[in-house]
Scaffold this motif. Structure first.
Motif, PDB file in Angstrom:
ATOM      1  N   UNK A  10      63.430  35.126 -77.910  1.00 41.46           N
ATOM      2  CA  UNK A  10      64.883  35.155 -77.850  1.00 41.46           C
ATOM      3  C   UNK A  10      65.347  35.581 -76.471  1.00 41.46           C
ATOM      4  N   UNK A  11      64.649  36.595 -75.920  1.00 36.76           N
ATOM      5  CA  UNK A  11      65.001  37.048 -74.577  1.00 36.76           C
ATOM      6  C   UNK A  11      64.789  35.931 -73.564  1.00 36.76           C
ATOM      7  N   UNK A  12      63.692  35.190 -73.753  1.00 42.07           N
ATOM      8  CA  UNK A  12      63.428  34.087 -72.828  1.00 42.07           C
ATOM      9  C   UNK A  12      64.519  33.034 -72.917  1.00 42.07           C
ATOM     10  N   UNK A  37      71.861  35.582 -65.372  1.00 38.92           N
ATOM     11  CA  UNK A  37      70.623  36.117 -64.826  1.00 38.92           C
ATOM     12  C   UNK A  37      69.705  36.535 -65.974  1.00 38.92           C
ATOM     13  N   UNK A  38      68.409  36.545 -65.703  1.00 41.41           N
ATOM     14  CA  UNK A  38      67.431  36.917 -66.721  1.00 41.41           C
ATOM     15  C   UNK A  38      67.412  38.416 -66.938  1.00 41.41           C
ATOM     16  N   UNK A  39      66.673  38.845 -67.982  1.00 34.97           N
ATOM     17  CA  UNK A  39      66.507  40.266 -68.237  1.00 34.97           C
ATOM     18  C   UNK A  39      65.866  40.933 -67.017  1.00 34.97           C
ATOM     19  N   UNK A  47      61.278  47.904 -71.752  1.00 37.35           N
ATOM     20  CA  UNK A  47      61.652  48.024 -70.344  1.00 37.35           C
ATOM     21  C   UNK A  47      62.433  46.803 -69.878  1.00 37.35           C
ATOM     22  N   UNK A  48      62.212  45.683 -70.550  1.00 37.05           N
ATOM     23  CA  UNK A  48      62.891  44.430 -70.221  1.00 37.05           C
ATOM     24  C   UNK A  48      62.705  44.031 -68.749  1.00 37.05           C
ATOM     25  N   UNK A  49      61.453  43.993 -68.330  1.00 34.70           N
ATOM     26  CA  UNK A  49      61.153  43.602 -66.954  1.00 34.70           C
ATOM     27  C   UNK A  49      61.410  42.112 -66.765  1.00 34.70           C
ATOM     28  N   UNK A  50      61.721  41.737 -65.538  1.00 31.55           N
ATOM     29  CA  UNK A  50      61.938  40.335 -65.200  1.00 31.55           C
ATOM     30  C   UNK A  50      60.613  39.592 -65.087  1.00 31.55           C
ATOM     31  N   UNK A  51      59.579  40.281 -64.571  1.00 30.31           N
ATOM     32  CA  UNK A  51      58.299  39.615 -64.341  1.00 30.31           C
ATOM     33  C   UNK A  51      57.160  40.613 -64.452  1.00 30.31           C
TER      34      UNK A  51
END
Length: 404
Positions: A8-10, A27-29, A102-106
């Motif tokens: 879902x986040x993706x 923008x992404x998470x 943490x919802x990191x971007x990468x």
């Protein structure tokens, strides 16, 4: 792994918000107006801490340099790390936490074969950009990654199937070998390397491969060496890492081999030379792949910042250099992003054009290529050298090696 939440986040990275007649990607998470959060898990305690601690320091040093220079696209890099102790179950749980809490971007600098093996499918399913893997495992090798099937995976460090292909190219292009002998260990590393050799031999056409296996760590490798020597090969590839390489090299010398031998970059250090020099001496030539050139201008910059990022002196530490490389590749991709910083736009940015390793060679991720390092140099064993090896040929791709 809370995959439904992750997916879902993706999907949120692809949503569109409408303002009047226009539209804008969100923008992404992990991305705010002032920061971009990335993370990883690394073994910074236990038996692999001597590798993990400097690797982490190299990443921190690069991000410190970037942040003090104003960041990327007006944003500072926020780096989150957790210790997985080289434990795949802990690594899997930490990945869940990094993505969903943490919802990191990468993920930048995914560490160790066991952890990578346990989480690679999760990374692919989630779709989160994952740059640099501190392992040569062949499961990372992908000639045609697509959306949902690994296009978010960006190996940088050499992966064994690709390195095997490069060694086969050296055998043919540099040593004119029409028949290549391979002595490989019956483990993942050895089998991945010989698979790469066979792949490239088929690509080149007219090149025969004779292979013999030995057990990892075997003390007696005489039978395999005898079979290869009696096959009258033109060059020999030693497709086994530290625990078995010395025994193979010594046995080749003992049986009077005079054909050139090529081995993986993993064996290209002083320790291996010290282990074999009294037996091999000048009986035959040994060459090793190399993917990090410490004479490049990047070395001075690395040394300056790694001293500021750690209380320990990692200025000559190879693992710290690879951490620096991991962070460098991530940031270079970020700099190339067009529009909003989303997972999809980041993946497109990484595929735009070849990215240069600060310590030598380029990697091309275009058209789904996820091959790891694609350009390597060749060094020659030199018992008179302080480091045991001397430069022989600079960085080349397979096409360059074969004169295409």
């Amino acid at each position: 792994m809370r995959k439904k939440i992750a997916l879902l986040l993706a999907s949120l990275t692809l949503t569109m918000t409408f303002a009047g007649c226009g539209k804008k990607e969100e923008a992404a998470q992990g991305v705010t107006e002032t920061s971009i959060k990335v993370g990883n898990s690394i073994a910074t305690s236990g038996a692999f801490a001597p590798v993990g601690v400097p690797f982490k320091a190299g990443i921190e040093a690069y991000f410190k340099m970037v942040n003090e220079g104003g960041g990327v696209k007006g944003r500072k890099i926020e780096y989150v790390h957790q210790d997985d102790e080289f434990n795949p179950e802990k690594g899997k749980a930490i990945l869940d936490k990094l993505v969903n809490d943490e919802k990191v971007f990468a993920i930048v600098g995914h560490f160790g074969t066991p952890v990578v093996g346990a989480t690679l499918d999760d990374l692919k399913e989630i779709g989160i950009p994952s740059v640099y893997f501190a392992t040569g495992t062949g499961i990372l090798y992908n000639e045609n990654a697509t959306k949902g099937e690994g296009d978010n995976i960006f190996p940088v460090q050499p992966v064994y199937p690709m390195e095997g292909r490069i060694m086969a190219a050296w055998a043919k292009g540099e040593f004119k070998a029409d028949k290549i002998g391979v002595i490989y260990t019956n483990d993942d590393a050895g089998k991945d390397l010989v698979k790469g050799v066979e792949t490239e031999a088929k690509n080149m056409g007219g090149v025969e491969v004779i292979s013999e296996q030995v057990a990892p760590g075997a003390e007696d490798v005489s039978a395999a060496v005898t079979k290869i020597k009696n096959s009258d090969v033109d060059a020999i590839i030693i497709a086994g890492i530290q625990g078995t390489f010395p025994q193979i090299a010594k046995e080749l010398a003992k049986q009077g081999n005079t054909k050139p031998a090529i081995t993986t970059y993993v064996n290209g250090d002083k320790t291996m030379v010290e282990a074999i020099k009294s037996d091999v001496a000048d009986k035959f030539e040994i060459y090793s792949n190399c993917w990090v050139d410490v004479t490049t201008p990047a070395m001075a910059e690395f040394q300056k910042w790694v001293k500021q990022a750690s209380t320990e002196d990692f200025s000559a530490n190879a693992y710290a250099m690879t951490g620096w490389i991991a962070a460098d590749f991530f940031v270079k991709g970020l700099e190339k992003v067009d529009g909003e910083i989303t997972w999809e736009n980041y993946i497109k940015a990484m595929e735009k054009e070849p990215i240069k390793n600060p310590f030598g060679g380029n990697i091309d991720f275009a058209d789904g290529k996820r091959l790891g390092t694609q350009e390597m140099s060749l060094v020659k064993m030199d018992i008179k050298s302080a480091i045991g090896w001397s430069p022989y040929i600079g960085f080349k791709s397979i096409n360059d090696i074969l004169g295409k």
